[in-house]
Motif scaffolding. Structure first.
Motif, mmCIF file in Angstrom:
data_model
loop_
_atom_site.group_PDB
_atom_site.id
_atom_site.type_symbol
_atom_site.label_atom_id
_atom_site.label_comp_id
_atom_site.label_asym_id
_atom_site.label_seq_id
_atom_site.Cartn_x
_atom_site.Cartn_y
_atom_site.Cartn_z
ATOM 1 N N ALA A 53 0.791 -1.233 0.052
ATOM 2 C CA ALA A 53 -0.104 -0.186 -0.121
ATOM 3 C C ALA A 53 0.917 1.212 0.106
ATOM 4 C CB ALA A 53 -0.868 0.032 1.106
ATOM 5 N N GLY A 54 0.351 2.316 -0.487
ATOM 6 C CA GLY A 54 1.249 3.772 -0.551
ATOM 7 C C GLY A 54 2.118 3.813 -1.526
ATOM 8 N N GLU A 55 2.242 2.969 -2.631
ATOM 9 C CA GLU A 55 3.115 3.013 -3.804
ATOM 10 C C GLU A 55 2.905 4.434 -4.567
ATOM 11 O OE1 GLU A 55 -0.073 0.054 -5.318
ATOM 12 O OE2 GLU A 55 1.109 0.698 -3.377
ATOM 13 N N GLY A 56 1.875 5.136 -4.387
ATOM 14 C CA GLY A 56 1.771 6.314 -5.144
ATOM 15 C C GLY A 56 1.919 6.157 -6.673
ATOM 16 N N THR A 57 2.432 7.438 -7.394
ATOM 17 C CA THR A 57 2.690 7.181 -8.836
ATOM 18 C C THR A 57 3.952 7.060 -9.151
ATOM 19 O OG1 THR A 57 3.075 9.821 -8.629
ATOM 20 C CG2 THR A 57 0.685 8.862 -8.819
ATOM 21 N N VAL A 58 4.948 6.807 -8.269
ATOM 22 C CA VAL A 58 6.332 6.706 -8.533
ATOM 23 C C VAL A 58 6.869 5.337 -8.250
ATOM 24 C CG1 VAL A 58 8.774 7.692 -8.084
ATOM 25 C CG2 VAL A 58 6.586 9.326 -8.100
ATOM 26 N N VAL A 59 6.790 4.768 -7.278
ATOM 27 C CA VAL A 59 7.171 3.416 -6.850
ATOM 28 C C VAL A 59 6.604 2.398 -7.600
ATOM 29 C CG1 VAL A 59 7.472 1.784 -4.949
ATOM 30 C CG2 VAL A 59 7.502 4.300 -4.435
ATOM 31 N N ASP A 60 7.459 1.413 -8.272
ATOM 32 C CA ASP A 60 7.192 0.300 -8.766
ATOM 33 C C ASP A 60 6.794 -0.840 -7.926
ATOM 34 O OD1 ASP A 60 6.861 -1.546 -10.737
ATOM 35 O OD2 ASP A 60 8.839 -1.520 -11.812
ATOM 36 N N PRO A 61 5.381 -1.148 -7.920
ATOM 37 C CA PRO A 61 5.103 -2.298 -7.201
ATOM 38 C C PRO A 61 5.659 -3.578 -7.436
ATOM 39 C CG PRO A 61 3.176 -1.196 -7.755
ATOM 40 C CD PRO A 61 4.302 -0.595 -8.776
ATOM 41 N N ALA A 62 6.153 -3.555 -8.830
ATOM 42 C CA ALA A 62 6.853 -4.998 -9.221
ATOM 43 C C ALA A 62 8.176 -4.999 -8.472
ATOM 44 C CB ALA A 62 7.305 -5.016 -10.519
ATOM 45 N N GLN A 63 8.955 -3.910 -8.169
ATOM 46 C CA GLN A 63 10.192 -3.828 -7.718
ATOM 47 C C GLN A 63 10.155 -4.284 -6.215
ATOM 48 O OE1 GLN A 63 12.091 0.017 -8.691
ATOM 49 N NE2 GLN A 63 12.497 -0.637 -10.689
ATOM 50 N N VAL A 64 9.145 -3.676 -5.665
ATOM 51 C CA VAL A 64 8.916 -3.925 -4.312
ATOM 52 C C VAL A 64 8.742 -5.716 -4.027
ATOM 53 C CG1 VAL A 64 7.676 -3.471 -2.066
ATOM 54 C CG2 VAL A 64 8.104 -1.765 -3.735
ATOM 55 N N GLU A 65 7.755 -6.035 -4.812
ATOM 56 C CA GLU A 65 7.505 -7.396 -4.578
ATOM 57 C C GLU A 65 8.804 -8.354 -5.004
ATOM 58 O OE1 GLU A 65 4.453 -7.801 -7.519
ATOM 59 O OE2 GLU A 65 2.858 -6.687 -6.300
ATOM 60 N N ALA A 66 9.672 -8.160 -5.863
ATOM 61 C CA ALA A 66 10.715 -8.791 -6.186
ATOM 62 C C ALA A 66 11.610 -8.722 -5.035
ATOM 63 C CB ALA A 66 11.595 -8.287 -7.359
ATOM 64 N N VAL A 67 11.776 -7.483 -4.132
ATOM 65 C CA VAL A 67 12.709 -7.471 -2.972
ATOM 66 C C VAL A 67 12.164 -8.514 -1.941
ATOM 67 C CG1 VAL A 67 13.628 -6.120 -1.159
ATOM 68 C CG2 VAL A 67 13.741 -5.294 -3.660
ATOM 69 N N VAL A 68 10.880 -8.390 -1.815
ATOM 70 C CA VAL A 68 10.168 -9.068 -0.799
ATOM 71 C C VAL A 68 10.311 -10.713 -1.230
ATOM 72 C CG1 VAL A 68 8.050 -9.759 0.312
ATOM 73 C CG2 VAL A 68 8.580 -7.539 -0.178
ATOM 74 N N ALA A 69 10.157 -11.096 -2.421
ATOM 75 C CA ALA A 69 10.061 -12.355 -2.626
ATOM 76 C C ALA A 69 11.362 -13.011 -2.559
ATOM 77 C CB ALA A 69 9.918 -12.477 -4.426
ATOM 78 N N GLU A 70 12.623 -12.372 -2.295
ATOM 79 C CA GLU A 70 13.871 -12.962 -2.022
ATOM 80 C C GLU A 70 13.935 -13.816 -0.315
ATOM 81 O OE1 GLU A 70 16.657 -9.790 -2.011
ATOM 82 O OE2 GLU A 70 16.496 -9.303 -4.139
ATOM 83 N N SER A 71 12.623 -13.306 0.254
ATOM 84 C CA SER A 71 12.709 -14.055 1.525
ATOM 85 C C SER A 71 11.545 -14.679 1.504
ATOM 86 C CB SER A 71 12.424 -12.734 2.574
ATOM 87 O OG SER A 71 13.338 -11.786 2.464
ATOM 88 N N ALA A 72 11.074 -15.304 0.557
ATOM 89 C CA ALA A 72 10.027 -16.218 0.288
ATOM 90 C C ALA A 72 10.370 -17.520 0.922
ATOM 91 C CB ALA A 72 9.524 -16.575 -1.161
#
Length: 241
Positions: A53-72
């Motif tokens: 939540a809160g990614e706004g108009t600038v942050v790429d959610p896919a990049q955040v998801e990729a970082v989190v995915a490293e801890s799956a």
């Protein structure tokens, strides 16, 4: 007497065995719970249980998801949320982030994005800056509703740019929305042009709040309906023409 002593010894041995078994059982339970919590997949991070939540108009959610995915799959009790937060903060456009464990296997990632507030001309388009002057991205044209700042982005122009940002950050939302362009050749010569063509000579960033109040007061006077220039660079002695 011998029988009673033997019976007492037997009871003592029984109590000792009971205590040993109880302690052993307790340790096994604790070890089992620790294994489940820290090493099994029962509490492992499930990417389907991650919310952003809160990614706004600038942050790429896919990049955040990729970082989190490293801890799956990492069990939540072992998940280093501090290190994960630092990696997310390194992504473009992320001003701040809060990461919460959502038991039994999820995460809530609460982002604060660096939303662009101004556009500055550069060689390949317009650099979009947030309220702190951080470059968040470059667009080929000025996004609708975003004011343009005519100020250099080099070290020599840093103070002038800061003065222009102080101006924009001080304006109330209704007045901010009317700004079309801000020019800042120096930090003491800031000027803004409103969308109706009115020019405001702002001067330096000093007494910014007072300048806003003076400007609002002058614009509210009916006799000033035809004024095209408001000079509030010396707010105690404003000039209109």
């Amino acid at each position: 007497m011998a029988a009673r002593l033997a019976e007492r010894d037997a009871m003592r041995r029984h109590r000792i065995r009971t205590r040993v078994l109880a302690w052993t059982g307790g340790l096994l339970v604790v070890a089992g719970l620790a294994w489940v919590a820290f090493f099994s997949s029962v509490l492992g991070l499930d990417l389907e249980d991650v919310t952003l939540a809160g990614e706004g108009t600038v942050v790429d959610p896919a990049q955040v998801e990729a970082v989190v995915a490293e801890s799956a799959g990492v069990p939540l009790p072992r998940l280093d949320t501090v290190a994960l937060r630092e990696r997310v903060l390194d992504l473009n456009g992320v001003r701040d982030v809060e990461i919460r464990r959502v038991w039994p296997s999820g995460l809530a990632v609460l982002l604060e994005s660096r939303e662009p507030v101004v556009a500055v001309p550069v060689d390949d388009g317009f650099a979009l800056l947030d309220a702190e002057g951080v470059h968040v991205r470059t667009d080929p044209a000025v996004p609708e509703g975003l004011p343009e700042i005519d100020a250099p982005l080099d070290e020599q122009g840093a103070r002038a740019l800061d003065a222009a940002l102080v101006l924009l950050n001080t304006l109330p939302p209704d007045l901010h929305a009317q700004v079309a362009e801000v020019s800042a050749p120096t930090r003491d010569a800031v000027r803004m042009t409103l969308r109706d063509g009115v020019v405001v000579e702002w001067g330096s960033s000093e007494e910014a709040a007072l300048k806003v109040r003076v400007l609002q007061t002058l614009r509210a006077v009916p006799e000033n309906a035809g004024v095209t220039v408001y000079d509030v660079s010396a707010p105690t002695m404003p000039v209109t023409r």
